[in-house]
Write a protein that holds these residues in place. Structure first.
Motif, short mmCIF file in Angstrom:
data_model
loop_
_atom_site.label_atom_id
_atom_site.label_comp_id
_atom_site.label_asym_id
_atom_site.label_seq_id
_atom_site.Cartn_x
_atom_site.Cartn_y
_atom_site.Cartn_z
N ASP A 97 0.85 -1.19 0.00
CA ASP A 97 0.00 0.00 0.00
C ASP A 97 0.89 1.24 0.00
O ASP A 97 1.67 1.44 0.92
CB ASP A 97 -0.91 -0.01 1.24
CG ASP A 97 -1.90 1.15 1.23
OD1 ASP A 97 -2.25 1.61 0.13
OD2 ASP A 97 -2.29 1.59 2.32
N TRP A 98 0.79 2.04 -1.04
CA TRP A 98 1.57 3.27 -1.14
C TRP A 98 0.71 4.46 -0.71
O TRP A 98 -0.52 4.43 -0.89
CB TRP A 98 2.05 3.49 -2.57
CG TRP A 98 3.12 2.55 -3.04
CD1 TRP A 98 3.60 1.44 -2.38
CD2 TRP A 98 3.84 2.61 -4.28
NE1 TRP A 98 4.57 0.82 -3.12
CE2 TRP A 98 4.74 1.51 -4.29
CE3 TRP A 98 3.80 3.47 -5.36
CZ2 TRP A 98 5.60 1.27 -5.36
CZ3 TRP A 98 4.65 3.25 -6.43
CH2 TRP A 98 5.54 2.17 -6.42
N ASP A 101 -2.35 7.55 -4.73
CA ASP A 101 -3.31 6.69 -5.43
C ASP A 101 -3.31 6.87 -6.93
O ASP A 101 -4.03 6.15 -7.64
CB ASP A 101 -4.73 6.90 -4.87
CG ASP A 101 -5.18 8.36 -4.94
OD1 ASP A 101 -4.51 9.17 -5.61
OD2 ASP A 101 -6.20 8.67 -4.31
N ARG A 102 -2.51 7.82 -7.46
CA ARG A 102 -2.43 7.96 -8.90
C ARG A 102 -1.16 8.70 -9.27
O ARG A 102 -0.56 9.41 -8.46
CB ARG A 102 -3.65 8.71 -9.47
CG ARG A 102 -3.75 10.17 -9.01
CD ARG A 102 -4.79 10.93 -9.81
NE ARG A 102 -4.48 10.97 -11.22
CZ ARG A 102 -3.63 11.85 -11.77
NH1 ARG A 102 -3.00 12.74 -11.02
NH2 ARG A 102 -3.41 11.83 -13.07
N ARG A 129 -0.74 -0.05 -10.08
CA ARG A 129 -1.90 0.49 -9.37
C ARG A 129 -2.11 1.97 -9.69
O ARG A 129 -3.24 2.45 -9.78
CB ARG A 129 -1.74 0.32 -7.86
CG ARG A 129 -1.82 -1.11 -7.36
CD ARG A 129 -1.96 -1.17 -5.85
NE ARG A 129 -0.84 -0.53 -5.15
CZ ARG A 129 0.27 -1.16 -4.77
NH1 ARG A 129 0.44 -2.45 -5.07
NH2 ARG A 129 1.23 -0.52 -4.12
N LEU A 130 -1.02 2.71 -9.86
CA LEU A 130 -1.10 4.16 -9.98
C LEU A 130 -1.31 4.65 -11.40
O LEU A 130 -1.95 5.69 -11.61
CB LEU A 130 0.20 4.79 -9.44
CG LEU A 130 0.24 5.20 -7.98
CD1 LEU A 130 -0.04 4.02 -7.06
CD2 LEU A 130 1.59 5.81 -7.63
#
Length: 205
Positions: A97-98, A101-102, A129-130
């Motif tokens: 989990d970073w 979020d984008r 994910r980003l």
């Protein structure tokens, strides 16, 4: 993360002065026209300040897992007075989990060979994910390549790294490309760089 960084907190990476312009020349071809670039493992912060000045149309988000690195980035950022450099964030590439979020691009310089393999796996998973479809993940550093002789200096460097930490070492580009495919990123381009380094471009599929 420190709110303030003073002159004593600044770290200096001599290689940055040698490679930053060559890296920027490739980034000019590979970065998007606008948006946010997240730099994973920003280290001293010298690269992100240089690139933010060179590409003022982009917003830059530095990051690092090391508190001393974060303090150095804060100090360099305070001196630069660049509106397009955000305060650094604590980010461990291997984490699932970073704290973002984008992104419109992800940049990672000289991390893969001086971190456990889990950091590379996490880097590609996090970028997937980003990034939106077509957005770039850009890597810089030394690698080994199938069917390409490895420079003696890189072999010595690899041996030195593995002596310091068995989890470190130069990575094979085919293995990196395989991880990228599994994460949903396609290899797009390779550029040979000075001092036996490479820049590798991947794009989100």
């Amino acid at each position: 993360m420190p709110a303030d960084g003073g002159e004593a907190d600044k770290r200096h990476a001599p290689a940055t002065l040698r490679n930053r312009d060559a890296i920027a020349a490739v980034l000019a071809d590979w970065l998007p026209a606008a948006g946010t670039v997240i730099e994973v493992a920003s280290g001293s912060g010298e690269h992100v300040i240089h690139f933010a000045a060179a590409f003022p149309h982009l917003d830059w988000q530095p990051s690092d897992p090391d508190p001393a690195g974060l303090a150095s980035i804060v100090a360099w950022r305070a001196d630069a007075w660049l509106a397009n450099v955000a305060p650094p964030i604590a980010l461990d590439a291997s984490a699932s989990d970073w704290p973002v979020d984008r992104a419109d691009a992800v940049l990672c310089i000289n991390m893969i060979h001086i971190s456990p393999w889990e950091a590379t796996l996490g880097l590609f998973a996090g970028a997937a994910r980003l990034l939106a479809s077509g957005a770039p993940l850009i890597l810089y550093g030394p690698y080994t390549e199938p069917d390409v002789p490895t420079a003696a200096s890189n072999l010595d460097f690899d041996a030195n790294l593995r002596a310091r930490d068995p989890a470190w070492g130069l990575r094979d580009t085919d293995r990196v490309k395989s991880v990228a495919r599994d994460a949903g990123l396609a290899f797009a381009e390779r550029r040979a760089m000075p001092a036996n380094n490479l820049m590798l471009l991947f794009r989100r599929t």
